[in-house]
Design a protein around this motif. Sequence first.
Motif, PDB file in Angstrom:
ATOM      1  N   THR A   4       1.198  -0.798  -0.143  1.00 49.06           N
ATOM      2  CA  THR A   4      -0.119  -0.222   0.446  1.00 49.06           C
ATOM      3  C   THR A   4       0.863   1.040   0.129  1.00 49.06           C
ATOM      4  O   THR A   4       1.599   1.486   1.156  1.00 49.06           O
ATOM      5  N   VAL A   5       0.481   2.012  -1.053  1.00 49.83           N
ATOM      6  CA  VAL A   5       1.970   2.940  -1.259  1.00 49.83           C
ATOM      7  C   VAL A   5       1.316   4.261  -0.743  1.00 49.83           C
ATOM      8  O   VAL A   5      -0.014   4.498  -1.812  1.00 49.83           O
ATOM      9  N   LEU A   6       1.635   5.172   0.165  1.00 51.19           N
ATOM     10  CA  LEU A   6       1.347   6.044  -0.020  1.00 51.19           C
ATOM     11  C   LEU A   6       2.285   7.522  -0.957  1.00 51.19           C
ATOM     12  O   LEU A   6       3.363   7.629  -0.969  1.00 51.19           O
ATOM     13  N   ILE A   7       1.791   8.062  -2.157  1.00 50.72           N
ATOM     14  CA  ILE A   7       2.526   8.878  -3.142  1.00 50.72           C
ATOM     15  C   ILE A   7       2.255  10.145  -2.836  1.00 50.72           C
ATOM     16  O   ILE A   7       0.688  10.930  -3.054  1.00 50.72           O
ATOM     17  N   VAL A   8       2.603  11.126  -2.898  1.00 57.12           N
ATOM     18  CA  VAL A   8       3.183  12.684  -2.324  1.00 57.12           C
ATOM     19  C   VAL A   8       3.705  12.845  -3.663  1.00 57.12           C
ATOM     20  O   VAL A   8       4.857  13.247  -3.989  1.00 57.12           O
ATOM     21  N   GLU A   9       2.625  13.807  -3.791  1.00 57.91           N
ATOM     22  CA  GLU A   9       3.258  14.602  -5.842  1.00 57.91           C
ATOM     23  C   GLU A   9       2.225  15.866  -5.379  1.00 57.91           C
ATOM     24  O   GLU A   9       1.032  15.545  -6.004  1.00 57.91           O
ATOM     25  N   ASP A  10       2.901  17.135  -5.595  1.00 57.95           N
ATOM     26  CA  ASP A  10       2.117  18.070  -6.087  1.00 57.95           C
ATOM     27  C   ASP A  10       1.869  18.105  -7.228  1.00 57.95           C
ATOM     28  O   ASP A  10       0.490  19.154  -7.800  1.00 57.95           O
ATOM     29  N   ASN A  11       2.633  17.716  -8.643  1.00 56.42           N
ATOM     30  CA  ASN A  11       1.401  17.723 -10.013  1.00 56.42           C
ATOM     31  C   ASN A  11       0.857  16.898 -10.515  1.00 56.42           C
ATOM     32  O   ASN A  11       0.495  15.111  -9.695  1.00 56.42           O
ATOM     33  N   ALA A  12      -0.759  16.627 -10.894  1.00 65.15           N
ATOM     34  CA  ALA A  12      -1.179  15.947 -10.791  1.00 65.15           C
ATOM     35  C   ALA A  12      -1.184  15.541 -12.150  1.00 65.15           C
ATOM     36  O   ALA A  12      -1.425  14.086 -11.940  1.00 65.15           O
ATOM     37  N   PHE A  13      -0.891  15.663 -12.881  1.00 62.32           N
ATOM     38  CA  PHE A  13      -0.616  14.894 -14.011  1.00 62.32           C
ATOM     39  C   PHE A  13       0.854  14.100 -13.325  1.00 62.32           C
ATOM     40  O   PHE A  13       0.595  12.267 -13.719  1.00 62.32           O
ATOM     41  N   VAL A  14       1.877  14.262 -12.413  1.00 58.89           N
ATOM     42  CA  VAL A  14       2.959  12.972 -12.854  1.00 58.89           C
ATOM     43  C   VAL A  14       2.134  12.329 -11.421  1.00 58.89           C
ATOM     44  O   VAL A  14       2.103  10.862 -11.141  1.00 58.89           O
ATOM     45  N   LEU A  15       1.260  12.624 -10.586  1.00 60.63           N
ATOM     46  CA  LEU A  15       0.649  12.201  -9.465  1.00 60.63           C
ATOM     47  C   LEU A  15      -0.304  10.611  -9.744  1.00 60.63           C
ATOM     48  O   LEU A  15      -0.655   9.810  -9.810  1.00 60.63           O
ATOM     49  N   ALA A  16      -0.663  11.893 -11.502  1.00 62.28           N
ATOM     50  CA  ALA A  16      -2.098  10.737 -12.036  1.00 62.28           C
ATOM     51  C   ALA A  16      -1.642   9.061 -12.772  1.00 62.28           C
ATOM     52  O   ALA A  16      -1.443   7.669 -13.099  1.00 62.28           O
ATOM     53  N   HIS A  17       0.189   9.784 -13.401  1.00 59.93           N
ATOM     54  CA  HIS A  17       0.669   8.680 -13.873  1.00 59.93           C
ATOM     55  C   HIS A  17       1.019   7.367 -12.922  1.00 59.93           C
ATOM     56  O   HIS A  17       1.190   6.276 -13.679  1.00 59.93           O
ATOM     57  N   ALA A  18       1.929   8.113 -11.729  1.00 60.07           N
ATOM     58  CA  ALA A  18       2.873   6.914 -10.841  1.00 60.07           C
ATOM     59  C   ALA A  18       1.413   6.173 -10.193  1.00 60.07           C
ATOM     60  O   ALA A  18       1.184   5.091 -10.040  1.00 60.07           O
ATOM     61  N   LYS A  19       0.167   6.990  -9.903  1.00 62.79           N
ATOM     62  CA  LYS A  19      -1.061   6.031  -8.920  1.00 62.79           C
ATOM     63  C   LYS A  19      -1.071   4.850 -10.743  1.00 62.79           C
ATOM     64  O   LYS A  19      -0.988   3.472  -9.919  1.00 62.79           O
ATOM     65  N   ARG A  20      -1.077   5.610 -11.761  1.00 56.91           N
ATOM     66  CA  ARG A  20      -1.061   3.738 -12.910  1.00 56.91           C
ATOM     67  C   ARG A  20      -0.045   3.258 -13.451  1.00 56.91           C
ATOM     68  O   ARG A  20      -0.995   1.880 -13.043  1.00 56.91           O
TER      69      ARG A  20
END
Length: 539
Positions: free
Chosen positions: A417-433
């Motif tokens: 279960t990964v907690l992703i901390v990223e303020d750039n919405a595009f990069v966040l969506a990419h990392a989650k995918r």
Amino acid sequence: MDLSRHLHDDGKLQPHIPSKPAATNSQGTEDRQPAVDRFNMITQATRDVVWEWDLSTSTVWRSENYENEYGHAPEPENSGPEGIHIHDEDRERILSSLRTFLKGNTDLWSEEYRFMAADGEVKWVSDRAMADRGPDGEAQRIIGLMTDITTSRLREERIKRAERLESLGELTGGIAHDFNNLLTVLLGTSERLADRLPEGQLKEMAELSLSACESGSELVKRLLAFARRQSLLPTAVDLGERLSETAPLLQCSLTESIALDLISGPDLEQATLDVAQFDTALLNLCLNAKDAMPQGGNITIELANVTLNSSCLLEETDVQPGAYVMVAVSDTGEGMEEHTLEHAFEPFFTTNPPGTGSGLGLSMVYGFVKQSGGHIAIDSQKGKGTTVRMYFPTAGGLPKTVRQKEENTRGELPELTVLIVEDNAFVLAHAKRLLNELGMTTISAATAGEALELLESTPQISFLFTDIILPGGMNGVELAEEARMLRPGLPTLYTTGYTTNSIVAKEHLDPTVSILPKPYRRANLVDKIREVLEASGKV
């Protein structure tokens, strides 16, 4: 005006000295000799040029230092200020300033300008003068003092140039960081499309986008090189041996009409630098030299041990005095004009025709040398060729070779279960995918504060994946420290749009921490996660 009182017994013009009432001798006649003697002693004691302009005759007298310092004969000139050896680019400005001064009612005049010495050398001078005005306010004569300020003026210009490059580096690094965020998404998306699409036009389009992203990534690396934020792996290098190995490759990049000569000084010390980046920098300098010699010529690469002291460095406050290995690349090409030389290290500045270069070659070399703790200087004159000197610190206990880290076997990753901390919405969506495709559960936060709240309220979080640069006053490094207090042993992977070495130095990180630079591919992410888990004993 009666010039007889301005003449020595030998007929040479002397300045009129309107000081206190002259002393009288026993016969009651004026004795001006003490005042004249004092004046002569003053003019001889200073290196400045004392001058007097008699407006009634337009005659200019100058002290002997006019010849001592600038090589011009100090005899009286009857051409007025028009006879001053002012640089052509400054002449109209200075003469206009003098004309305005004469028409005004002020007593003091001051200007700085370029002055041509008799041997053709350009000097910077500070010229200050006082007007002796009559009852009607009209100037009758002017007495002035001309001071050579060449050294201080050049130092100021070098400091301004260094500050400009530093500012450009900050701007360039910031742009590169943001661009890396965009490339992370574009490269990752193009990669997944290229992997999933069947053979055909759409797959070809996705692969073309992927290639374009990779080219963009290389461009960003060059920008980061100028901004001193590229990733370096410094080792102790024998540059004499290195050049012997790379000389054939360098020669292949040149035309047959260009000769390449290597000169190595005796007992050459090992230098501290990144070998791969050094090879690239040297190739850039040779290619620049090639462009400057379309009809052929000579390139000389010289190696020598040198010692830089504080007087050598002047404005280079970020370079420590000490022992260095100098690498000088000289050509017999066209050389540069002064204006071109001033901007040579700036990114995207080029004298080549449009479409023949990015203008990042010299700026990349500049950034690499500076990030390596060294110094770089360029000398050039139109028609006389160019020499670029790079100074690298000598090795101090560094290993001569560095063992390359073995590639991690990708293998299967555990469910996390990964907690992703990223303020750039595009990069966040990419990392989650990407992480979801790997079978992981993802929770996200845009700031360190939000992440800490999630860590306190969500016990199932088993992995922290955080950008280092975050908004809200707390960065990713500080977040990880707080997270370890809440969850001792929590595996953490950092990511950044900058580069590993610059972030490690800036944030005082342990060099062994795992950082995933942007833009990254799916395989890079998998390898780094596995690396972190192995270091934490989780696999």
